[in-house]
Design a protein around this motif. Structure first.
Motif, PDB file in Angstrom:
ATOM      1  N   TRP A   1       0.839  -1.197   0.000  1.00 34.16           N
ATOM      2  CA  TRP A   1       0.000   0.000   0.000  1.00 34.16           C
ATOM      3  C   TRP A   1       0.874   1.247   0.000  1.00 34.16           C
ATOM      4  N   ILE A   2       0.245   2.398  -0.201  1.00 32.08           N
ATOM      5  CA  ILE A   2       0.951   3.673  -0.292  1.00 32.08           C
ATOM      6  C   ILE A   2       0.283   4.688   0.624  1.00 32.08           C
ATOM      7  N   THR A   3       1.119   5.508   1.275  1.00 36.54           N
ATOM      8  CA  THR A   3       0.622   6.690   1.959  1.00 36.54           C
ATOM      9  C   THR A   3       1.556   7.845   1.610  1.00 36.54           C
TER      10      THR A   3
ATOM     11  N   VAL B   1      -3.230   7.958   5.701  1.00 37.12           N
ATOM     12  CA  VAL B   1      -3.315   7.749   7.155  1.00 37.12           C
ATOM     13  C   VAL B   1      -2.529   8.789   7.952  1.00 37.12           C
ATOM     14  N   VAL B   2      -1.723   9.623   7.260  1.00 33.40           N
ATOM     15  CA  VAL B   2      -0.915  10.642   7.943  1.00 33.40           C
ATOM     16  C   VAL B   2      -1.632  11.990   7.837  1.00 33.40           C
ATOM     17  N   SER B   3      -1.795  12.659   8.955  1.00 28.86           N
ATOM     18  CA  SER B   3      -2.391  14.003   8.957  1.00 28.86           C
ATOM     19  C   SER B   3      -1.395  14.997   9.535  1.00 28.86           C
ATOM     20  N   LYS B   4      -1.451  16.209   8.986  1.00 32.27           N
ATOM     21  CA  LYS B   4      -0.626  17.295   9.522  1.00 32.27           C
ATOM     22  C   LYS B   4      -1.538  18.171  10.376  1.00 32.27           C
TER      23      LYS B   4
ATOM     24  N   ASP C   1      -3.635   8.016  11.676  1.00 28.88           N
ATOM     25  CA  ASP C   1      -4.965   7.423  11.872  1.00 28.88           C
ATOM     26  C   ASP C   1      -4.789   5.911  12.040  1.00 28.88           C
ATOM     27  N   GLN C   2      -4.740   5.471  13.281  1.00 27.03           N
ATOM     28  CA  GLN C   2      -4.428   4.073  13.581  1.00 27.03           C
ATOM     29  C   GLN C   2      -5.486   3.114  13.049  1.00 27.03           C
ATOM     30  N   ASP C   3      -6.723   3.593  12.897  1.00 28.28           N
ATOM     31  CA  ASP C   3      -7.812   2.719  12.444  1.00 28.28           C
ATOM     32  C   ASP C   3      -7.662   2.326  10.978  1.00 28.28           C
ATOM     33  N   LYS C   4      -6.991   3.189  10.183  1.00 28.01           N
ATOM     34  CA  LYS C   4      -6.875   2.911   8.744  1.00 28.01           C
ATOM     35  C   LYS C   4      -5.556   2.235   8.373  1.00 28.01           C
ATOM     36  N   ILE C   5      -4.633   2.189   9.304  1.00 29.12           N
ATOM     37  CA  ILE C   5      -3.287   1.719   8.984  1.00 29.12           C
ATOM     38  C   ILE C   5      -3.270   0.217   8.703  1.00 29.12           C
ATOM     39  N   ARG C   6      -2.389  -0.205   7.789  1.00 32.01           N
ATOM     40  CA  ARG C   6      -2.201  -1.640   7.520  1.00 32.01           C
ATOM     41  C   ARG C   6      -0.879  -2.082   8.124  1.00 32.01           C
ATOM     42  N   ASN C   7      -0.772  -3.387   8.394  1.00 30.43           N
ATOM     43  CA  ASN C   7       0.423  -3.869   9.087  1.00 30.43           C
ATOM     44  C   ASN C   7       1.490  -4.434   8.158  1.00 30.43           C
TER      45      ASN C   7
ATOM     46  N   ALA D   1       8.777   6.649  11.625  1.00 33.12           N
ATOM     47  CA  ALA D   1       8.729   6.168  13.011  1.00 33.12           C
ATOM     48  C   ALA D   1       7.296   6.169  13.547  1.00 33.12           C
ATOM     49  N   LEU D   2       6.538   7.204  13.200  1.00 41.14           N
ATOM     50  CA  LEU D   2       5.138   7.262  13.656  1.00 41.14           C
ATOM     51  C   LEU D   2       4.297   6.152  13.027  1.00 41.14           C
ATOM     52  N   LEU D   3       4.555   5.889  11.745  1.00 37.49           N
ATOM     53  CA  LEU D   3       3.834   4.787  11.087  1.00 37.49           C
ATOM     54  C   LEU D   3       4.158   3.453  11.748  1.00 37.49           C
ATOM     55  N   ARG D   4       5.467   3.200  11.973  1.00 41.77           N
ATOM     56  CA  ARG D   4       5.874   1.932  12.597  1.00 41.77           C
ATOM     57  C   ARG D   4       5.309   1.822  14.012  1.00 41.77           C
ATOM     58  N   LYS D   5       5.337   2.921  14.744  1.00 42.10           N
ATOM     59  CA  LYS D   5       4.851   2.932  16.129  1.00 42.10           C
ATOM     60  C   LYS D   5       3.360   2.618  16.202  1.00 42.10           C
ATOM     61  N   ASN D   6       2.638   2.983  15.128  1.00 43.82           N
ATOM     62  CA  ASN D   6       1.184   2.767  15.106  1.00 43.82           C
ATOM     63  C   ASN D   6       0.774   1.509  14.357  1.00 43.82           C
ATOM     64  N   GLY D   7       1.770   0.652  14.055  1.00 42.96           N
ATOM     65  CA  GLY D   7       1.417  -0.676  13.570  1.00 42.96           C
ATOM     66  C   GLY D   7       1.679  -0.986  12.122  1.00 42.96           C
ATOM     67  N   SER D   8       2.288  -0.074  11.368  1.00 47.72           N
ATOM     68  CA  SER D   8       2.560  -0.395   9.961  1.00 47.72           C
ATOM     69  C   SER D   8       3.723  -1.372   9.865  1.00 47.72           C
ATOM     70  N   GLY D   9       3.893  -1.951   8.665  1.00 45.17           N
ATOM     71  CA  GLY D   9       5.077  -2.752   8.391  1.00 45.17           C
ATOM     72  C   GLY D   9       6.235  -1.833   8.022  1.00 45.17           C
ATOM     73  N   GLN D  10       7.237  -2.374   7.353  1.00 45.81           N
ATOM     74  CA  GLN D  10       8.407  -1.581   6.979  1.00 45.81           C
ATOM     75  C   GLN D  10       8.015  -0.410   6.074  1.00 45.81           C
ATOM     76  N   VAL D  11       8.711   0.726   6.259  1.00 44.60           N
ATOM     77  CA  VAL D  11       8.384   1.953   5.532  1.00 44.60           C
ATOM     78  C   VAL D  11       9.501   2.274   4.550  1.00 44.60           C
ATOM     79  N   PHE D  12       9.127   2.400   3.274  1.00 42.94           N
ATOM     80  CA  PHE D  12      10.091   2.700   2.219  1.00 42.94           C
ATOM     81  C   PHE D  12       9.850   4.117   1.694  1.00 42.94           C
ATOM     82  N   PRO D  13      10.677   5.104   2.093  1.00 46.56           N
ATOM     83  CA  PRO D  13      10.507   6.483   1.622  1.00 46.56           C
ATOM     84  C   PRO D  13      10.706   6.586   0.109  1.00 46.56           C
ATOM     85  N   LEU D  14       9.891   7.416  -0.511  1.00 46.88           N
ATOM     86  CA  LEU D  14       9.968   7.609  -1.949  1.00 46.88           C
ATOM     87  C   LEU D  14       9.714   9.087  -2.245  1.00 46.88           C
ATOM     88  N   ALA D  15      10.721   9.774  -2.785  1.00 46.88           N
ATOM     89  CA  ALA D  15      10.601  11.203  -3.091  1.00 46.88           C
ATOM     90  C   ALA D  15      10.737  11.418  -4.586  1.00 46.88           C
TER      91      ALA D  15
END
Length: 693
Positions: free
Chosen positions: A584-586, A615-618, A645-651, A672-686
């Protein structure tokens, strides 16, 4: 004595027929017979190092003490040191890489078992070196040498603050000690400044700067892809090996990798490589094992390959003195060598960046002084970063310049800096004048690029050569191209494809900023493995000829990222193949351009056939990250800014998309916030990476 010196010269050069060049024996005589203070201004490759090594040997034969040589080029003086050893001169260095040997070297120096000690100017700022070696040694110095003496001058093109310490040492030396200063790149203004600092008794030996074997040609190829195509087309036509200079580390790597993709044996070289790697690359070039070394100015003054066949500039240097210093590496011992300057559209932007960052702005100096004056217990550099929005490097630059004043308005005790009672005056007029000189030098280089008469005459005149002459060999003297300006349209197409297939790694941060940067999130110390981002990717450099211009237009002109960027990002992901492949993508949201990145992320998700979940809000508007200048400020600026938004996050693993990356702190915090709230590994893409790094 001249016969003895000639015999030593032949041993040094390993050439039984070698003779002194014009001015060499004259310089040596002044040092060993009349104990002169001498400035030698001679072209690159003339043999300035032979003057001080031969003088050292002859003075030592007369019972004189050790020679102290200060040079910024220790890592590039291996060939010269080998030549000195062939004539029986015992040379050694004290530097940051041989700290374990300092005690042994100190003992040898005090026992008079070393002929010449080579140090960098920065070593003079080391308290242990000054107390244990320099002060005891000062009573035994037989010859004092300042290599690349233009660095002494505020008006020089390569001002290094630590060179100011040299002047203080010289003032303390007895007048009977001979002093030699050498440079290849000093115009009249710089020579006058050096003379003002080294004393009115300074004698000057100045030679002709024209390089008779060097053939010069300039032409403008605005687009990087055009220059890359030209290099691929023309390098195989040039006999021998040489150097291609770039202005940035990333360009050095890009151009070298492009040439390799075109079956041209090239390597990149810059200051971020380990010393042993750089030495290996230098030797490969010296031995003609590679066609080209694509280098930044890290391979500049001091590198000596007499049969270098070409020096090509991928971008225009900021001044004539920079250019002459670099192009002069070619053609020292061959009848023909090329000096080719390719001008690009990014040249002025890069030059302006370096000019504006060469000297600390007045506001920075005042800010550091005010902050130290308000701190009764002193502040370390890291503590200064907490209090003021300046980078570590800019704070260091201010501190270094302030310590060179006598008396200084600051002092260091242990790791902390303290304000002193000195009433410090910032010479704003001088700083502004220095900047204007740099811009004038840039304009002079622009004029050189567009010159309609002899190019060598232009360079020699710009450096105040007393007898400039037409070379008869450059493209303008001959009224014809030395190398064709043309290149294959197919190569241009390949270069554009290469640029658009070249993506950039985003290295994950492993440690949080200084303690106290995240009072709301509570992050500190090392970043736990299960909170770290994975290695990410950026599609391009900001504004580059691949996708960078399209990214720039999308962000600031159209407010919409072109579909080509979506396709290119999908292609990059297919090349990259991260494991595990995200499901998935956020994205990193913005309160200013609310739809720009989410819209792009949604289209990438659609092309990949995976869901986009915002799932990320500013939750609060913070100043732009680009206005934050050090890690503490960059990190502190993000504290409490994002929520998940922890309710929408995937693991499972996720792509985290943003349009631009500079410091990488936004990706670090949101990952770090995504991982802390239950996501799997996070791959940054710019989409784009800051290009001036």
């Amino acid at each position: 004595m001249q016969e003895i010196a000639l015999s030593l010269l032949r041993k040094a050069l390993n050439n039984p027929n070698a003779q002194f060049r014009e001015g060499q024996w004259e310089a040596i005589t002044k040092l060993i017979k009349t104990k002169s203070r001498l400035l030698v201004v001679q072209r690159t490759g003339w043999g300035k190092s032979l003057v001080y090594f031969l003088s050292t040997k002859l003075l030592r034969n007369q019972g004189a003490g050790v020679t102290l040589l200060i040079s910024p080029l220790l890592a590039l003086m291996r060939n010269q040191i080998e030549a000195a050893q062939r004539m029986g001169v015992k040379a050694t260095t004290i530097n940051s890489t041989n700290f374990d040997e300092w005690k042994k070297i100190e003992q040898k120096l005090l026992a008079d078992e070393i002929d010449i000690l080579l140090i960098s100017p920065e070593r003079l700022a080391n308290e242990e070196f000054r107390n244990n070696i320099l002060i005891p040694l000062s009573r035994k110095i037989g010859l004092f040498v300042v290599d690349e003496a233009h660095c002494i001058s505020d008006w020089g093109h390569d001002f290094r603050p630590d060179y100011r310490r040299i002047v203080r040492i010289l003032q303390a030396l007895p007048p009977t000690i001979p002093i030699l200063a050498t440079t290849a790149t000093a115009n009249n203004r710089v020579i006058d400044d050096i003379k003002a600092q080294l004393g009115s008794s300074l004698e000057i030996i100045r030679g002709n700067l024209t390089r008779k074997s060097l053939q010069l040609q300039n032409f403008q190829l605005h687009n990087p892809a055009e220059r890359m195509a030209w290099l691929a087309e023309n390098l195989p036509k040039i006999k021998g090996s040489g150097i291609i200079y770039t202005l940035t580390v990333r360009d050095a790597e890009n151009v070298a990798n492009w040439l390799v993709s075109q079956n041209i044996n090239a390597q990149y070289y810059h200051s971020q490589l380990e010393n042993n790697v750089r030495e290996t690359l230098e030797n490969q070039l010296l031995n003609n094992e590679i066609k080209a070394l694509v280098a930044t100015t890290a391979l500049g003054m001091g590198f000596d390959k007499p049969d270098l066949a070409f020096v090509i500039h991928y971008q225009r240097p900021s001044s004539v003195v920079h250019y002459y210093q670099q192009v002069g590496r070619a053609g020292r011992a061959v009848s023909q060598a090329y000096g080719i300057l390719l001008g690009g559209e990014e040249d002025d932007e890069i030059a302006n960046f370096f000019i504006e960052n060469a000297f600390p702005p007045i506001a920075h100096t005042q800010l550091v002084l005010d902050t130290l004056n308000q701190a009764s217990n002193g502040l370390s550099v890291y503590e200064l970063q907490e209090k003021i929005n300046l980078s570590h490097g800019k704070i260091d630059k201010v501190l270094k310049l302030l310590t060179l004043d006598s008396p200084s308005p600051i002092t260091k005790q242990g790791s902390k800096w303290y304000a002193t009672p000195v009433n410090y005056y910032i010479d704003t007029q001088k700083i502004e004048l220095l900047k204007q000189i740099r811009y004038q030098e840039q304009k002079q280089m622009q004029d050189y690029m567009n010159s309609q008469s002899c190019l060598m005459f232009f360079l020699a005149s710009a450096l105040d050569d007393q007898n400039p002459s037409f070379c008869g060999k450059c493209s303008l003297c001959l009224n014809q191209d030395l190398l064709p300006i043309n290149y294959s349209p197919l190569l241009l197409s390949e270069a554009l494809k290469y640029l658009r297939r070249t993506d950039y790694k985003i290295e994950p941060r492993k440690r949080w900023a200084l303690a106290g940067a995240f009072p709301q999130y509570g992050f500190s110390g090392n970043i736990k493995t299960d909170l770290q981002a994975e290695e990410g990717r950026a599609l391009c450099l900001w504004g580059d000829a691949g996708w960078g211009s399209l990214v720039k237009d999308g962000k600031y002109k159209t407010g919409y990222f072109d579909e080509q960027l979506v396709d290119a990002t999908v292609e990059m992901i297919k090349r990259w193949q991260p494991k595990p492949l995200p499901g998935w993508i956020t994205c990193v949201p913005s309160l200013k351009r609310t739809e720009l990145v989410p819209n792009f992320a949604q289209r990438v998700a659609d092309k990949l056939g995976i869901p986009f979940l915002p799932v990320v809000s500013k939750v609060k508007q913070n100043p732009p990250q680009k206005t934050m200048n050090n890690s503490y400020q960059q990190a502190r600026n993000l504290d409490g800014v994002f929520v998940i938004d922890q309710d929408k996050i995937r693991n499972d693993a996720v792509f985290l998309i943003d349009d631009f990356i500079d410091s990488g702190w936004t990706f670090t915090v949101v990952s770090a916030l995504l991982r802390k709230n239950g996501s799997g590994q996070v791959f940054p893409l710019a989409l784009a990476l800051n290009s001036l790094k």
